[in-house]
Scaffold this motif. Structure first.
Motif, mmCIF file in Angstrom:
data_model
loop_
_atom_site.group_PDB
_atom_site.id
_atom_site.type_symbol
_atom_site.label_atom_id
_atom_site.label_comp_id
_atom_site.label_asym_id
_atom_site.label_seq_id
_atom_site.Cartn_x
_atom_site.Cartn_y
_atom_site.Cartn_z
ATOM 1 N N UNK A 1 9.690 -3.954 7.143
ATOM 2 C CA UNK A 1 9.521 -5.089 8.053
ATOM 3 C C UNK A 1 8.507 -4.795 9.159
ATOM 4 N N UNK A 2 8.540 -3.571 9.708
ATOM 5 C CA UNK A 2 7.600 -3.274 10.800
ATOM 6 C C UNK A 2 6.321 -2.568 10.330
ATOM 7 N N UNK A 3 6.119 -2.471 9.006
ATOM 8 C CA UNK A 3 4.846 -1.992 8.470
ATOM 9 C C UNK A 3 4.706 -0.495 8.286
ATOM 10 N N UNK A 4 5.765 0.270 8.493
ATOM 11 C CA UNK A 4 5.685 1.728 8.313
ATOM 12 C C UNK A 4 5.812 2.160 6.863
ATOM 13 N N UNK A 5 6.298 1.284 5.997
ATOM 14 C CA UNK A 5 6.486 1.615 4.586
ATOM 15 C C UNK A 5 5.733 0.583 3.744
ATOM 16 N N UNK A 6 4.636 1.002 3.087
ATOM 17 C CA UNK A 6 3.847 0.037 2.304
ATOM 18 C C UNK A 6 4.541 -0.323 0.999
ATOM 19 N N UNK A 7 4.492 -1.602 0.655
ATOM 20 C CA UNK A 7 5.119 -2.076 -0.571
ATOM 21 C C UNK A 7 4.112 -2.873 -1.393
ATOM 22 N N UNK A 8 4.421 -3.010 -2.684
ATOM 23 C CA UNK A 8 3.598 -3.789 -3.606
ATOM 24 C C UNK A 8 3.728 -5.267 -3.241
ATOM 25 N N UNK A 9 2.591 -5.949 -3.255
ATOM 26 C CA UNK A 9 2.578 -7.376 -2.969
ATOM 27 C C UNK A 9 3.276 -8.128 -4.104
ATOM 28 N N UNK B 1 3.443 -14.429 -5.939
ATOM 29 C CA UNK B 1 4.166 -15.687 -6.146
ATOM 30 C C UNK B 1 5.573 -15.489 -6.723
ATOM 31 N N UNK B 2 6.077 -14.265 -6.661
ATOM 32 C CA UNK B 2 7.408 -13.981 -7.210
ATOM 33 C C UNK B 2 8.336 -13.502 -6.091
ATOM 34 N N UNK B 3 8.878 -14.421 -5.296
ATOM 35 C CA UNK B 3 9.694 -14.013 -4.147
ATOM 36 C C UNK B 3 10.973 -13.271 -4.525
ATOM 37 N N UNK B 4 11.466 -13.428 -5.755
ATOM 38 C CA UNK B 4 12.702 -12.758 -6.162
ATOM 39 C C UNK B 4 12.438 -11.424 -6.860
ATOM 40 N N UNK B 5 11.175 -11.017 -6.942
ATOM 41 C CA UNK B 5 10.838 -9.742 -7.582
ATOM 42 C C UNK B 5 11.394 -8.587 -6.745
ATOM 43 N N UNK B 6 11.670 -7.464 -7.415
ATOM 44 C CA UNK B 6 12.225 -6.333 -6.679
ATOM 45 C C UNK B 6 11.145 -5.702 -5.796
ATOM 46 N N UNK B 7 11.584 -5.099 -4.719
ATOM 47 C CA UNK B 7 10.686 -4.448 -3.772
ATOM 48 C C UNK B 7 10.305 -3.084 -4.337
ATOM 49 N N UNK B 8 9.002 -2.804 -4.375
ATOM 50 C CA UNK B 8 8.514 -1.520 -4.865
ATOM 51 C C UNK B 8 7.651 -0.865 -3.798
ATOM 52 N N UNK B 9 7.961 0.394 -3.493
ATOM 53 C CA UNK B 9 7.238 1.152 -2.478
ATOM 54 C C UNK B 9 5.948 1.700 -3.084
ATOM 55 N N UNK B 10 4.849 1.560 -2.361
ATOM 56 C CA UNK B 10 3.537 2.007 -2.810
ATOM 57 C C UNK B 10 3.383 3.508 -2.492
ATOM 58 N N UNK B 11 3.682 4.341 -3.471
ATOM 59 C CA UNK B 11 3.631 5.794 -3.280
ATOM 60 C C UNK B 11 2.190 6.298 -3.147
ATOM 61 N N UNK B 12 1.236 5.619 -3.792
ATOM 62 C CA UNK B 12 -0.164 6.017 -3.678
ATOM 63 C C UNK B 12 -0.633 5.845 -2.232
ATOM 64 N N UNK B 13 -0.287 4.724 -1.600
ATOM 65 C CA UNK B 13 -0.675 4.485 -0.209
ATOM 66 C C UNK B 13 -0.021 5.511 0.720
ATOM 67 N N UNK B 14 1.225 5.855 0.454
ATOM 68 C CA UNK B 14 1.902 6.866 1.278
ATOM 69 C C UNK B 14 1.237 8.234 1.136
ATOM 70 N N UNK B 15 0.803 8.575 -0.067
ATOM 71 C CA UNK B 15 0.137 9.855 -0.304
ATOM 72 C C UNK B 15 -1.200 9.902 0.421
ATOM 73 N N UNK B 16 -1.969 8.825 0.336
ATOM 74 C CA UNK B 16 -3.256 8.771 1.034
ATOM 75 C C UNK B 16 -3.045 8.867 2.542
ATOM 76 N N UNK B 17 -2.047 8.174 3.059
ATOM 77 C CA UNK B 17 -1.740 8.241 4.492
ATOM 78 C C UNK B 17 -1.381 9.671 4.910
ATOM 79 N N UNK B 18 -0.564 10.331 4.108
ATOM 80 C CA UNK B 18 -0.171 11.705 4.421
ATOM 81 C C UNK B 18 -1.372 12.647 4.400
ATOM 82 N N UNK B 19 -2.255 12.476 3.431
ATOM 83 C CA UNK B 19 -3.426 13.346 3.324
ATOM 84 C C UNK B 19 -4.463 13.065 4.403
#
Length: 74
Positions: free
Chosen positions: A35-43, A46-64
């Motif tokens: 909600x506050x933008x600290x954890x990136x998720x897949x967009x 048009x599927x509001x009921x789709x499951x939430x998926x965390x973007x691990x590639x973005x987290x890895x780039x941020x860490x590096x």
């Protein structure tokens, strides 16, 4: 000359419950982080009921990016 280091991201996206299990983060905390933008998720676009998926590639780039290394994504 600097050595080349290869970092492999086995899964670019993880379901939220799996991310929480692997990191030990409570599901409520993870939702707050999304909600506050600290954890990136897949967009979900048009599927509001789709499951939430965390973007691990973005987290890895941020860490590096916090390291004193040059980063070349391929």
């Amino acid at each position: 000359m600097r050595p080349d280091i290869t970092i492999t991201i086995p899964v670019p996206f993880l379901p939220l419950h799996e991310y929480c299990r692997l990191t030990g983060t409570a599901i409520g905390t993870a939702r707050d982080m999304i909600r506050d933008g600290r954890l990136p998720v897949r967009n979900k676009s048009d599927k509001p009921r789709a499951r939430v998926e965390v973007n691990m590639a973005a987290l890895t780039v941020e860490a590096l990016s916090g390291c004193a290394i040059s980063l070349n994504a391929q």
